[in-house]
Design a protein around this motif. Sequence first.
Motif, PDB file in Angstrom:
ATOM      1  N   ILE A 158      12.390   1.030  27.744  1.00  0.00           N
ATOM      2  CA  ILE A 158      13.122   2.020  28.541  1.00  0.00           C
ATOM      3  C   ILE A 158      12.185   3.069  29.145  1.00  0.00           C
ATOM      4  CG2 ILE A 158      14.933   3.772  28.498  1.00  0.00           C
ATOM      5  CD1 ILE A 158      15.947   0.923  28.202  1.00  0.00           C
ATOM      6  N   GLU A 159      11.170   3.472  28.407  1.00  0.00           N
ATOM      7  CA  GLU A 159      10.206   4.481  28.848  1.00  0.00           C
ATOM      8  C   GLU A 159       8.800   3.892  28.803  1.00  0.00           C
ATOM      9  OE1 GLU A 159      11.047   7.349  29.989  1.00  0.00           O
ATOM     10  OE2 GLU A 159      13.159   7.475  29.362  1.00  0.00           O
ATOM     11  N   PRO A 160       7.837   4.513  29.526  1.00  0.00           N
ATOM     12  CA  PRO A 160       6.465   3.988  29.525  1.00  0.00           C
ATOM     13  C   PRO A 160       5.832   3.953  28.139  1.00  0.00           C
ATOM     14  CG  PRO A 160       6.759   5.555  31.313  1.00  0.00           C
ATOM     15  CD  PRO A 160       7.987   5.635  30.471  1.00  0.00           C
ATOM     16  N   GLU A 161       6.201   4.904  27.275  1.00  0.00           N
ATOM     17  CA  GLU A 161       5.698   4.928  25.901  1.00  0.00           C
ATOM     18  C   GLU A 161       6.877   4.876  24.936  1.00  0.00           C
ATOM     19  OE1 GLU A 161       2.534   4.912  24.898  1.00  0.00           O
ATOM     20  OE2 GLU A 161       1.792   4.876  26.957  1.00  0.00           O
ATOM     21  N   LEU A 162       6.699   4.148  23.844  1.00  0.00           N
ATOM     22  CA  LEU A 162       7.766   4.008  22.860  1.00  0.00           C
ATOM     23  C   LEU A 162       7.381   4.702  21.560  1.00  0.00           C
ATOM     24  CD1 LEU A 162      10.409   2.676  21.806  1.00  0.00           C
ATOM     25  CD2 LEU A 162       9.006   0.698  21.153  1.00  0.00           C
ATOM     26  N   ARG A 163       8.277   5.536  21.060  1.00  0.00           N
ATOM     27  CA  ARG A 163       8.064   6.179  19.765  1.00  0.00           C
ATOM     28  C   ARG A 163       8.634   5.283  18.670  1.00  0.00           C
ATOM     29  NH1 ARG A 163      10.753  10.799  17.312  1.00  0.00           N
ATOM     30  NH2 ARG A 163      12.157  10.782  19.105  1.00  0.00           N
ATOM     31  N   THR A 164       7.783   4.857  17.767  1.00  0.00           N
ATOM     32  CA  THR A 164       8.194   3.943  16.701  1.00  0.00           C
ATOM     33  C   THR A 164       8.058   4.617  15.340  1.00  0.00           C
ATOM     34  OG1 THR A 164       5.958   3.025  16.527  1.00  0.00           O
ATOM     35  CG2 THR A 164       7.505   1.889  17.999  1.00  0.00           C
ATOM     36  N   ASP A 165       8.711   4.035  14.334  1.00  0.00           N
ATOM     37  CA  ASP A 165       8.537   4.447  12.942  1.00  0.00           C
ATOM     38  C   ASP A 165       7.774   3.351  12.208  1.00  0.00           C
ATOM     39  OD1 ASP A 165       9.943   6.734  13.439  1.00  0.00           O
ATOM     40  OD2 ASP A 165      11.759   6.125  12.355  1.00  0.00           O
ATOM     41  N   TYR A 166       6.933   3.767  11.277  1.00  0.00           N
ATOM     42  CA  TYR A 166       6.154   2.826  10.470  1.00  0.00           C
ATOM     43  C   TYR A 166       6.512   3.024   9.006  1.00  0.00           C
ATOM     44  CZ  TYR A 166       2.165   0.971   7.839  1.00  0.00           C
ATOM     45  OH  TYR A 166       1.379   0.312   6.926  1.00  0.00           O
ATOM     46  N   THR A 167       6.719   1.913   8.305  1.00  0.00           N
ATOM     47  CA  THR A 167       7.049   1.937   6.881  1.00  0.00           C
ATOM     48  C   THR A 167       6.178   0.925   6.160  1.00  0.00           C
ATOM     49  OG1 THR A 167       9.358   2.426   7.408  1.00  0.00           O
ATOM     50  CG2 THR A 167       8.899   1.672   5.178  1.00  0.00           C
ATOM     51  N   THR A 168       5.704   1.286   4.970  1.00  0.00           N
ATOM     52  CA  THR A 168       4.949   0.332   4.169  1.00  0.00           C
ATOM     53  C   THR A 168       5.336   0.470   2.703  1.00  0.00           C
ATOM     54  OG1 THR A 168       2.726  -0.487   3.630  1.00  0.00           O
ATOM     55  CG2 THR A 168       2.991   1.904   3.852  1.00  0.00           C
ATOM     56  N   THR A 169       5.318  -0.648   1.991  1.00  0.00           N
ATOM     57  CA  THR A 169       5.651  -0.649   0.569  1.00  0.00           C
ATOM     58  C   THR A 169       5.092  -1.909  -0.074  1.00  0.00           C
ATOM     59  OG1 THR A 169       7.458  -0.368  -1.030  1.00  0.00           O
ATOM     60  CG2 THR A 169       7.864  -1.851   0.802  1.00  0.00           C
ATOM     61  N   VAL A 170       5.117  -1.937  -1.397  1.00  0.00           N
ATOM     62  CA  VAL A 170       4.662  -3.110  -2.141  1.00  0.00           C
ATOM     63  C   VAL A 170       5.677  -4.242  -1.972  1.00  0.00           C
ATOM     64  CG1 VAL A 170       4.214  -4.026  -4.450  1.00  0.00           C
ATOM     65  CG2 VAL A 170       3.392  -1.746  -3.820  1.00  0.00           C
ATOM     66  N   PHE A 171       5.164  -5.463  -1.843  1.00  0.00           N
ATOM     67  CA  PHE A 171       6.019  -6.646  -1.735  1.00  0.00           C
ATOM     68  C   PHE A 171       5.440  -7.719  -2.646  1.00  0.00           C
ATOM     69  CE2 PHE A 171       7.779 -10.515  -0.002  1.00  0.00           C
ATOM     70  CZ  PHE A 171       9.050 -10.159   0.408  1.00  0.00           C
ATOM     71  N   ASP A 172       6.129  -7.985  -3.766  1.00  0.00           N
ATOM     72  CA  ASP A 172       5.601  -8.945  -4.734  1.00  0.00           C
ATOM     73  C   ASP A 172       6.443 -10.216  -4.750  1.00  0.00           C
ATOM     74  OD1 ASP A 172       7.906  -8.351  -6.208  1.00  0.00           O
ATOM     75  OD2 ASP A 172       6.865  -6.873  -7.449  1.00  0.00           O
ATOM     76  N   GLU A 173       6.162 -11.097  -5.726  1.00  0.00           N
ATOM     77  CA  GLU A 173       6.830 -12.395  -5.770  1.00  0.00           C
ATOM     78  C   GLU A 173       8.318 -12.295  -6.089  1.00  0.00           C
ATOM     79  OE1 GLU A 173       4.865 -11.503  -9.737  1.00  0.00           O
ATOM     80  OE2 GLU A 173       4.279 -11.498  -7.616  1.00  0.00           O
TER      81      GLU A 173
END
Length: 242
Positions: A171-186
């Motif tokens: 929609i706009e020339p630049e996009l504001r995003t959110d970043y999330t990170t966490t542990v991911f195990d078996e």
Amino acid sequence: MKVYSGSDIGLKRNSNQDYCKTGTFPDGTVFAVVCDGMGGANGGCTASRVAVETIVGSINNGYDSSLKPEEVKSLIEFAVQKANSAVYDMAKNDESLYGMGTTVVCAVIKDKRLHIVHAGDSRAYLYRNDDISQLTTDHSMVQEMVSAGQLTPEQARKHPQRNYITRALGIEPELRTDYTTTVFDENSLLIICTDGLSNYVSKESLLYFIRNNSGEKLTEKLIESAKELGGSDNITVALIAG
């Protein structure tokens, strides 16, 4: 890790404007990208397809097994911004595509760490230790009302303005995003979905289906449930099981 995905046009739409792709690298790293297009049938389908294909292309071209966590984050943020530019430029140069855009959830799991970049109201959920949590926060008008205490989450799911999003790719020339990170195990399970699922299937229902199904069967059950409860939108689900 195992990856599953499914998409359905739903019961009331004439086209499927959702688009999804998943992939696996030789070192075991996996990714999934889910987009929900908007801007009319032609525009919505084009926006979601171009966004996913651009993101997947960037990830495939830029991925290396030696990437550190901060480099994985940079890779997927770059991929999403590149997709934003591709969709924005296409809409700007084609009058029939004016106003098109798409939500995006891009997830990469490498070395037992989950990385997510998102914009819009498509969601990511994490199941672990017999509990489920929503990893993403909707970029929508009703979510702002929930955050302000004006609506409950249950009221938001049925609100007439629940589809009004405040961020979208293209929609706009630049996009504001959110970043999330966490542990991911078996023992972890990632669920990425468009609002065609989340508008009908609650977190409690997700838990029920996860406890009683797995793999491709779980994907099918989730889509079936959304259709049984109304199915007014396209429904897309991607699962990554540890």
